[in-house]
Write an enzyme that holds these catalytic residues in place. Structure first.
Site, short mmCIF file in Angstrom:
data_model
loop_
_atom_site.label_atom_id
_atom_site.label_comp_id
_atom_site.label_asym_id
_atom_site.label_seq_id
_atom_site.Cartn_x
_atom_site.Cartn_y
_atom_site.Cartn_z
CE1 TYR A 29 -4.61 -1.57 4.96
CE2 TYR A 29 -3.68 0.59 4.53
CZ TYR A 29 -4.15 -0.63 4.07
OH TYR A 29 -4.16 -0.90 2.73
CB SER A 66 -0.90 0.03 1.24
OG SER A 66 -1.58 1.27 1.36
CE LYS A 98 -1.88 -3.45 3.40
NZ LYS A 98 -1.91 -4.64 2.52
#
Length: 243
Positions: free
Chosen positions: A157, A144, A161
């Site tokens: 998150y 990402s 990532k």
């Protein structure tokens, strides 16, 4: 077709980018194993692939469960042998929260899917390919742009990532230094129009069509065997990250 005689396992294949990737790879000639924690969603993707004229099968898989991963990967190797030469680690999750608000269960759940899952799958896949070294196989980790940027409201998150990107770099280094018959690609897309993004309420003009990223995945796995798409960032032209 360019992916004929190849079998690809796509995690998170029941929706969003996973579904778009599964359909594109199947249209390009691959037999796709659509893996998702929601088996019904995976079956829906298979129906769409079959309507497109492609070949696929659905499997229920919790990527955070190492025993389940080993079982599924081993079964795909048993049934498809050396044709199973592509793994797309796409499954991901988010628990949108600032760091001070997130609890331990949420934190570990995000890392379980976003980091542990790709590790479990890559480990099982590489072990299987080492026993079948006759051709180069592919691992694509969908990371990402959040691995490269910092924003509030997604502590787990963003951190997971970033960890996945480093794990991918480790895999790339080990593949090169140990001469594994595997090449490893990291894709870092910006926001896409997928169900996971619904919670953020971004306007449509700020989100990419998942088909754009699916096309990059197909490009990565169809390069000549001596080449590798090592790391790529893909954004819309109006995206202001990475800074």
């Amino acid at each position: 077709m360019e992916l004929a005689d190849r079998v690809a396992l796509v995690t998170g294949g029941g929706s969003g980018l996973g579904r778009a990737t599964s359909r594109l790879l199947a249209r390009s000639g691959a037999h796709v194993v659509v893996a998702d924690i929601d088996e019904e969603s995976a079956q829906q993707s298979v129906k769409l692939i079959e309507q497109d004229g492609g070949a696929a099968e659905a499997v229920a898989l919790d990527v955070a469960d190492p025993a389940a991963v080993d079982r599924v990967v081993g079964d795909v190797f048993d049934r498809h042998g050396e044709r199973f030469d592509c793994l797309v680690n796409n499954a991901g999750t988010d628990r949108g929260s600032d760091l001070v608000d997130i609890d331990d269960e949420q934190w570990h759940a995000v890392f379980g899917v976003n980091v542990d899952g790709p590790m479990h799958l890559a480990r099982a896949f590489v072990r299987g390919r080492l026993a079948r070294p006759d051709r180069v196989a592919d691992i694509v980790n969908v990371v990402s742009i959040s691995a490269l940027t910092v924003g509030a409201g997604a502590a787990a998150y963003n951190s997971s990532k970033a960890a996945l990107l480093k794990l991918t770099e480790v895999l790339q280094t080990e593949a090169r230094e140990h001469a594994w018959p595997v090449r490893v690609c990291a894709l870092n897309p910006a926001a896409m129009a997928t169900p996971m993004m619904d919670q953020w309420g971004l306007p449509p003009e700020r989100m990419m069509d998942p088909d754009i990223v699916a096309g990059l995945i197909r490009t990565a796995i169809t390069l000549p065997p001596e080449a590798v798409l090592q790391t790529a960032v893909v954004t819309l032209r109006n995206e202001y990250f990475p800074r």
